[in-house]
Scaffold this active site. Structure first.
Site, short mmCIF file in Angstrom:
data_model
loop_
_atom_site.label_atom_id
_atom_site.label_comp_id
_atom_site.label_asym_id
_atom_site.label_seq_id
_atom_site.Cartn_x
_atom_site.Cartn_y
_atom_site.Cartn_z
N ASP A 94 34.38 38.96 40.30
CA ASP A 94 35.60 38.82 39.49
C ASP A 94 35.41 39.67 38.24
OD1 ASP A 94 36.58 37.05 41.30
OD2 ASP A 94 36.14 35.25 40.12
N ASP A 129 45.34 33.29 49.44
CA ASP A 129 44.81 32.08 48.80
C ASP A 129 45.54 30.89 49.40
OD1 ASP A 129 42.89 33.15 47.05
OD2 ASP A 129 44.42 33.68 45.59
#
Lengths: 190, 256
Positions: free
Chosen positions: B11, B133
């Site tokens: 990330d 997701d």
């Protein structure tokens, strides 16, 4: 120092091949017009889709120049889609012509029960290289196939004929062994 | 035959690798290029960078992103993908030109899968990853979410995965929100449902805590690749340890 004429199809990511060539000590000239097509070896990189690449090369007037350069015996190396473009036609975009530098066609991999695209590392003569493709080449003359890999079926991974070379994998994305392989391919034809 | 792949997810915020719990409480983990090189050396087959700021429109954020993508590409000689805030062919092209091999498209695809088509037509399906997701609404059913699970959409996740493949996606990155960050293992059952429903590779994401988790999702879960983050970032495991475990349990992977 040898100069590589790196053909741009306008589909992005020429940088990684360019970086790999730089590490190997080659000078690079990007080819967007027929006039750019000068250098010790022409490299067709492996980015994009067949239809869009064929269209862009034609629009820029590079197609005819590539064909005549190959006819005159200029060394040509293709990577992934660049290997496929060396052939006559592809199932990916029926009705559009490839470069026809090598005789044969390009068809979708026959991998029953397996996913496509074929993505990942697979061994070619014992060394792992990175593949990212859904299509494979089918040369009219099987003797031009120098090495194979397998995804559901055995398909050509390395093609060699005169001063023409092509690889279905991405040597520029296959770590150190890939760099050596790219160097060897270029050295063989120059 | 190609081997199942082990991916590491990084990330990124402000050009640095961060880790937080569900996109909050971000902690600096280190320099993006240095960490990328470390995982390449450990034997990662591919890296995935998730630009977690990209969905927030900040002036100059795009230029910052292209800068670190360039720097990563200068260093790496293995493939990497970048996701976060990709809404158009132009966004994708900028990332590909900066050196990304593939792009992940999430939120934009939940609004219109046509964005996948516009990228696949030019860059090829292998360059297009649906970043899905998924959040459970029932034991065997998930909905697609946006912004890392914060916004629930009306789309069944399985249905969106199928439509994305029809539209041109060449891979599904399935991140099951319920498992994400738990380190209790991947959602093997749901991963298998998605893998059985589509014809493209599925990357399992969310829940990796130990090497056995990878083995299960790559076999029972039928995933073609599996992604880890926290277990690698905190140094409790290396990619090579995971690969050695898989090999010792009979699953062939690219040796590290």
């Amino acid at each position: 120092m040898s100069t590589v004429a790196l053909v741009d199809y306008g589909a992005g990511n020429l940088g990684n091949v360019e970086r790999a060539l730089g590490r190997l000590g080659f000078a690079v000239r990007r080819v967007r017009t027929p006039r750019d097509l000068r250098g010790d070896v022409i490299l067709l990189p492996g980015v994009g889709a067949w239809g869009a690449a064929v269209r862009t090369l034609a629009e820029r007037g590079v197609t005819a120049a590539l064909r005549s350069a190959a006819r005159e015996g200029h060394p040509v190396v293709g990577i992934c889609l660049g290997l496929q473009l060396l052939f006559d036609r592809s199932e990916e975009s029926p009705g559009t012509d490839g470069l026809g530098i090598l005789a044969g066609c390009v068809r979708r991999l026959r991998a029953p029960g397996l996913v496509l695209p074929h993505l990942g590392w697979a061994p070619v003569a014992g060394t792992p290289y990175y593949f990212a493709h859904s299509y494979c080449v089918v040369p009219d003359d099987p003797s031009v196939v120098a090495a194979t890999a397998e995804w559901g079926e055995v398909f050509p991974a390395v093609v060699a004929h005169g001063v023409v070379r092509g690889v279905q994998f991405h040597p520029e994305r296959s770590g150190e062994p890939g760099l050596y392989r790219l160097n060897d391919l270029l050295a063989e034809v120059t | 035959m190609s081997w199942p792949r082990i991916l590491v997810c990084l990330d990124v915020a402000g050009g640095r690798v961060v880790k937080g719990t569900r996109f909050t409480d971000l902690k600096d983990q280190g320099d993006t290029v240095a960490l990328a090189s470390r995982y390449a050396e450990q034997g990662a087959d591919e890296l995935l960078f998730l630009d977690i700021e990209a969905s927030v429109p900040v002036d100059g954020a795009r230029a910052t992103r292209l800068d670190w993508v360039h720097r990563v590409a200068d260093e790496l000689s293995i493939p990497f993908a970048v996701g976060g805030g990709v809404r158009s062919w132009e966004d994708a092209l900028a990332l590909l030109e900066a050196g990304a091999d593939r792009v992940g498209i999430g939120s934009a695809a939940t609004r219109d899968v046509g964005v996948l088509t516009s990228i696949a037509e030019r860059a090829g399906a292998q360059a297009v990853i649906l970043s899905l997701d998924a959040l459970h609404i029932a034991p065997a059913a998930c909905v697609a979410t946006r912004r890392g699970g914060r916004d629930v959409t009306g789309h069944d996740a399985l249905d969106l995965a199928r439509r994305a493949v029809d539209a041109g996606a060449g891979e599904i990155l399935l991140n099951v929100i319920d498992a994400d960050g738990t380190r209790a293992g991947f959602d093997v059952a749901y991963t298998r449902q998605v893998a059985d429903a589509v014809t493209v590779p599925v990357v399992a994401s969310g829940g990796a805590g130990n090497p056995a988790h990878f083995l299960r999702v790559l076999t029972e879960g039928r995933a073609n690749a599996a992604l880890g983050a926290g277990l690698f970032h905190d140094g409790s495991h290396t990619v090579c340890q995971v690969k050695d475990y898989l090999i010792s349990h009979g699953l062939e992977v690219r040796p590290c």
